[in-house]
Design a protein around this motif. Structure first.
Motif, PDB file in Angstrom:
ATOM      1  N   ASN A   1      30.299  21.571  29.419  1.00 43.04           N
ATOM      2  CA  ASN A   1      30.620  22.678  28.514  1.00 43.04           C
ATOM      3  C   ASN A   1      30.014  22.462  27.132  1.00 43.04           C
ATOM      4  O   ASN A   1      30.418  23.102  26.186  1.00 43.04           O
ATOM      5  N   GLY A   2      29.054  21.541  27.036  1.00 40.42           N
ATOM      6  CA  GLY A   2      28.377  21.367  25.775  1.00 40.42           C
ATOM      7  C   GLY A   2      28.392  19.961  25.215  1.00 40.42           C
ATOM      8  O   GLY A   2      29.376  19.223  25.360  1.00 40.42           O
ATOM      9  N   THR A   3      27.275  19.583  24.569  1.00 45.09           N
ATOM     10  CA  THR A   3      27.125  18.292  23.902  1.00 45.09           C
ATOM     11  C   THR A   3      26.770  18.492  22.429  1.00 45.09           C
ATOM     12  O   THR A   3      26.194  17.598  21.815  1.00 45.09           O
ATOM     13  N   TYR A   4      27.094  19.646  21.888  1.00 45.30           N
ATOM     14  CA  TYR A   4      26.642  20.013  20.541  1.00 45.30           C
ATOM     15  C   TYR A   4      25.118  20.025  20.482  1.00 45.30           C
ATOM     16  O   TYR A   4      24.532  19.705  19.469  1.00 45.30           O
ATOM     17  N   TYR A   5      24.494  20.355  21.603  1.00 46.96           N
ATOM     18  CA  TYR A   5      23.040  20.465  21.697  1.00 46.96           C
ATOM     19  C   TYR A   5      22.355  19.143  21.324  1.00 46.96           C
ATOM     20  O   TYR A   5      21.370  19.118  20.602  1.00 46.96           O
ATOM     21  N   THR A   6      22.924  18.040  21.844  1.00 48.11           N
ATOM     22  CA  THR A   6      22.346  16.724  21.588  1.00 48.11           C
ATOM     23  C   THR A   6      21.901  16.086  22.891  1.00 48.11           C
ATOM     24  O   THR A   6      20.741  16.182  23.264  1.00 48.11           O
ATOM     25  N   GLY A   7      22.814  15.408  23.594  1.00 49.60           N
ATOM     26  CA  GLY A   7      22.447  14.724  24.830  1.00 49.60           C
ATOM     27  C   GLY A   7      23.566  13.813  25.274  1.00 49.60           C
ATOM     28  O   GLY A   7      24.742  14.054  24.967  1.00 49.60           O
ATOM     29  N   GLN A   8      23.212  12.723  25.945  1.00 48.42           N
ATOM     30  CA  GLN A   8      24.208  11.818  26.524  1.00 48.42           C
ATOM     31  C   GLN A   8      23.875  10.379  26.165  1.00 48.42           C
ATOM     32  O   GLN A   8      22.733   9.935  26.314  1.00 48.42           O
ATOM     33  N   ALA A   9      24.880   9.651  25.695  1.00 45.93           N
ATOM     34  CA  ALA A   9      24.782   8.208  25.464  1.00 45.93           C
ATOM     35  C   ALA A   9      23.547   7.827  24.660  1.00 45.93           C
ATOM     36  O   ALA A   9      22.862   6.851  24.953  1.00 45.93           O
ATOM     37  N   GLY A  10      23.269   8.601  23.626  1.00 43.88           N
ATOM     38  CA  GLY A  10      22.148   8.296  22.753  1.00 43.88           C
ATOM     39  C   GLY A  10      20.823   8.876  23.189  1.00 43.88           C
ATOM     40  O   GLY A  10      19.839   8.815  22.431  1.00 43.88           O
ATOM     41  N   ASP A  11      20.749   9.438  24.390  1.00 43.32           N
ATOM     42  CA  ASP A  11      19.525  10.087  24.864  1.00 43.32           C
ATOM     43  C   ASP A  11      19.620  11.565  24.503  1.00 43.32           C
ATOM     44  O   ASP A  11      20.372  12.310  25.129  1.00 43.32           O
ATOM     45  N   LEU A  12      18.833  11.988  23.527  1.00 44.76           N
ATOM     46  CA  LEU A  12      18.939  13.356  23.011  1.00 44.76           C
ATOM     47  C   LEU A  12      18.119  14.335  23.837  1.00 44.76           C
ATOM     48  O   LEU A  12      17.308  15.109  23.318  1.00 44.76           O
ATOM     49  N   PHE A  13      18.356  14.336  25.151  1.00 45.00           N
ATOM     50  CA  PHE A  13      17.547  15.156  26.051  1.00 45.00           C
ATOM     51  C   PHE A  13      17.809  16.649  25.869  1.00 45.00           C
ATOM     52  O   PHE A  13      16.902  17.469  26.035  1.00 45.00           O
ATOM     53  N   VAL A  14      19.039  17.026  25.515  1.00 47.32           N
ATOM     54  CA  VAL A  14      19.325  18.442  25.277  1.00 47.32           C
ATOM     55  C   VAL A  14      18.592  18.909  24.020  1.00 47.32           C
ATOM     56  O   VAL A  14      17.975  19.979  24.013  1.00 47.32           O
ATOM     57  N   GLU A  15      18.624  18.100  22.980  1.00 46.21           N
ATOM     58  CA  GLU A  15      17.921  18.438  21.745  1.00 46.21           C
ATOM     59  C   GLU A  15      16.425  18.628  22.003  1.00 46.21           C
ATOM     60  O   GLU A  15      15.807  19.577  21.525  1.00 46.21           O
ATOM     61  N   ARG A  16      15.830  17.707  22.768  1.00 46.34           N
ATOM     62  CA  ARG A  16      14.397  17.818  23.068  1.00 46.34           C
ATOM     63  C   ARG A  16      14.091  19.073  23.872  1.00 46.34           C
ATOM     64  O   ARG A  16      13.102  19.768  23.623  1.00 46.34           O
ATOM     65  N   ALA A  17      14.940  19.368  24.849  1.00 46.89           N
ATOM     66  CA  ALA A  17      14.711  20.544  25.695  1.00 46.89           C
ATOM     67  C   ALA A  17      14.802  21.828  24.884  1.00 46.89           C
ATOM     68  O   ALA A  17      13.975  22.738  25.042  1.00 46.89           O
ATOM     69  N   MET A  18      15.798  21.915  24.006  1.00 44.38           N
ATOM     70  CA  MET A  18      15.959  23.120  23.190  1.00 44.38           C
ATOM     71  C   MET A  18      14.779  23.307  22.244  1.00 44.38           C
ATOM     72  O   MET A  18      14.286  24.424  22.056  1.00 44.38           O
ATOM     73  N   THR A  19      14.323  22.216  21.659  1.00 45.19           N
ATOM     74  CA  THR A  19      13.155  22.287  20.767  1.00 45.19           C
ATOM     75  C   THR A  19      11.942  22.791  21.528  1.00 45.19           C
ATOM     76  O   THR A  19      11.188  23.643  21.034  1.00 45.19           O
ATOM     77  N   GLU A  20      11.765  22.301  22.740  1.00 46.38           N
ATOM     78  CA  GLU A  20      10.619  22.731  23.546  1.00 46.38           C
ATOM     79  C   GLU A  20      10.718  24.206  23.919  1.00 46.38           C
ATOM     80  O   GLU A  20       9.725  24.935  23.857  1.00 46.38           O
ATOM     81  N   ILE A  21      11.897  24.658  24.292  1.00 47.09           N
ATOM     82  CA  ILE A  21      12.073  26.066  24.656  1.00 47.09           C
ATOM     83  C   ILE A  21      11.770  26.968  23.462  1.00 47.09           C
ATOM     84  O   ILE A  21      11.051  27.968  23.580  1.00 47.09           O
ATOM     85  N   ILE A  22      12.328  26.611  22.309  1.00 43.62           N
ATOM     86  CA  ILE A  22      12.131  27.458  21.124  1.00 43.62           C
ATOM     87  C   ILE A  22      10.667  27.485  20.709  1.00 43.62           C
ATOM     88  O   ILE A  22      10.093  28.562  20.494  1.00 43.62           O
ATOM     89  N   THR A  23      10.043  26.316  20.582  1.00 43.30           N
ATOM     90  CA  THR A  23       8.650  26.277  20.129  1.00 43.30           C
ATOM     91  C   THR A  23       7.721  26.938  21.137  1.00 43.30           C
ATOM     92  O   THR A  23       6.733  27.576  20.748  1.00 43.30           O
ATOM     93  N   ASP A  24       8.043  26.833  22.425  1.00 45.33           N
ATOM     94  CA  ASP A  24       7.236  27.512  23.440  1.00 45.33           C
ATOM     95  C   ASP A  24       7.271  29.022  23.238  1.00 45.33           C
ATOM     96  O   ASP A  24       6.242  29.698  23.321  1.00 45.33           O
ATOM     97  N   HIS A  25       8.456  29.555  22.955  1.00 42.69           N
ATOM     98  CA  HIS A  25       8.566  31.001  22.737  1.00 42.69           C
ATOM     99  C   HIS A  25       7.901  31.421  21.430  1.00 42.69           C
ATOM    100  O   HIS A  25       7.283  32.492  21.360  1.00 42.69           O
ATOM    101  N   LEU A  26       8.007  30.605  20.400  1.00 45.93           N
ATOM    102  CA  LEU A  26       7.340  30.922  19.132  1.00 45.93           C
ATOM    103  C   LEU A  26       5.831  31.052  19.339  1.00 45.93           C
ATOM    104  O   LEU A  26       5.197  31.968  18.798  1.00 45.93           O
TER     105      LEU A  26
END
Length: 225
Positions: free
Chosen positions: A63-88
Motif C-alpha cells: 500500500n505504499g513506501t512513500y515512493y522510495t523502496g525496500q531496505a535501503g534499495d530505492l527501486f520505487v524512486e528509480r522507477a518513478m523517475t524513469e516513468i516521469i522522464t520518459d513521458h517528458l
C-alpha cells in the motif's frame, strides 16, 4: 501508471496516489475515491493539462513506501523517475510547465520529485515530510520500517531514507530556484501540521521560494499564513 493526454493541452501534471484504505470502498466514497488511482476520475478529465497518474503499491501492506523502496534499495524512486522522464521526453513535455501534486504519502512524492525535476509548481495536501515523525505519530511505523535497511524508522542514521525532502533542501544551491509551492493542511492534524508543514513552509520561504499556504483551523474556515 496511467497517462491521460488531452489534445491542445499545455504542460504535464503528475499526480501521486496516497495510501488507500478500506474507507474507499464505503458506499458514500466509492465512486470518487475507490482504487489506487482514485483521483484519475476527478482530475484526469481536466483538458487544460496532460496528466500522469502514478501509484506506489509496494511496501509492508502492498500500500505504499512513500515512493522510495525496500531496505535501503530505492527501486520505487528509480522507477518513478524513469516513468516521469520518459513521458517528458517521449511526448514533448520537457519544455512545457511541469506540476507535481498529491496528498499525504502522495504529497511526500510531489515534494521529492518536484524538487528533483525542478518542477514549475508543487501542490502538497497534508504532506508527510519527515517520515520518522510519521512512523511515530501517523501510525505508519510498519511502512517506514520497510524502507529502512535495519527496520528502525526512528534512528538518526536512517534519516537518509526518512528525511529525503530535508536532505534535498540542504543540498540545493542558492542559484537553483525552488518550485512554486502550494500547501494545504489541517491545524488539528497532530504530528503533521505544526511539526512538519509549518516548518517546511517557513524554510521554503527562507530559501527564497514562493509559497501559498492554506490551513483549516479546528471548527473554522480555511485561512492562509
Amino acid at each position: 501508471y496511467v497517462h491521460v493526454p488531452h489534445p491542445g493541452a499545455t504542460g504535464l501534471a503528475v499526480h501521486f496516489s496516497a495510501f488507500f484504505g478500506a474507507w474507499g470502498d464505503a458506499r458514500p466514497y466509492r465512486d470518487q475515491f475507490q482504487g489506487y488511482f482514485h483521483r484519475l476520475k476527478m482530475l484526469g478529465s481536466d483538458p487544460s493539462r496532460n496528466w500522469l497518474f502514478l501509484c506506489d503499491a509496494h511496501g509492508a501492506f502492498d500500500n505504499g513506501t512513500y515512493y522510495t523502496g525496500q531496505a535501503g534499495d530505492l527501486f520505487v524512486e528509480r522507477a518513478m523517475t524513469e516513468i516521469i522522464t520518459d513521458h517528458l521526453d517521449r511526448f514533448g513535455y520537457r519544455d512545457q510547465p511541469l506540476v507535481t501534486l498529491g496528498s499525504s504519502m502522495g504529497a511526500t512524492a510531489a515534494l521529492k520529485f518536484g524538487l528533483d525535476l525542478d518542477a514549475d509548481g508543487i501542490v502538497a495536501i497534508c504532506p508527510h515530510i519527515d517520515l520518522d515523525v510519521c512512523a511515530e505519530r501517523q501510525d505508519r511505523r510498519a511502512e517506514v520500517a520497510w524502507i529502512c535497511p535495519d527496520g528502525d524508522p526512528g534512528a538518526p542514521h536512517n534519516h537518509v531514507y526518512t528525511r529525503q525532502i530535508q536532505d534535498r533542501l540542504d543540498a540545493r544551491s542558492a542559484d537553483r530556484a525552488l518550485p512554486r509551492l502550494y500547501v494545504q493542511s489541517c491545524e488539528d492534524d497532530a504530528g503533521v501540521h505544526d511539526e512538519q508543514v509549518v516548518p517546511l513552509v517557513e524554510r521554503w520561504r527562507a530559501l527564497g521560494g514562493d509559497v501559498s499556504a492554506d490551513y483549516r483551523p479546528v471548527g473554522g474556515h480555511t485561512s492562509d499564513w
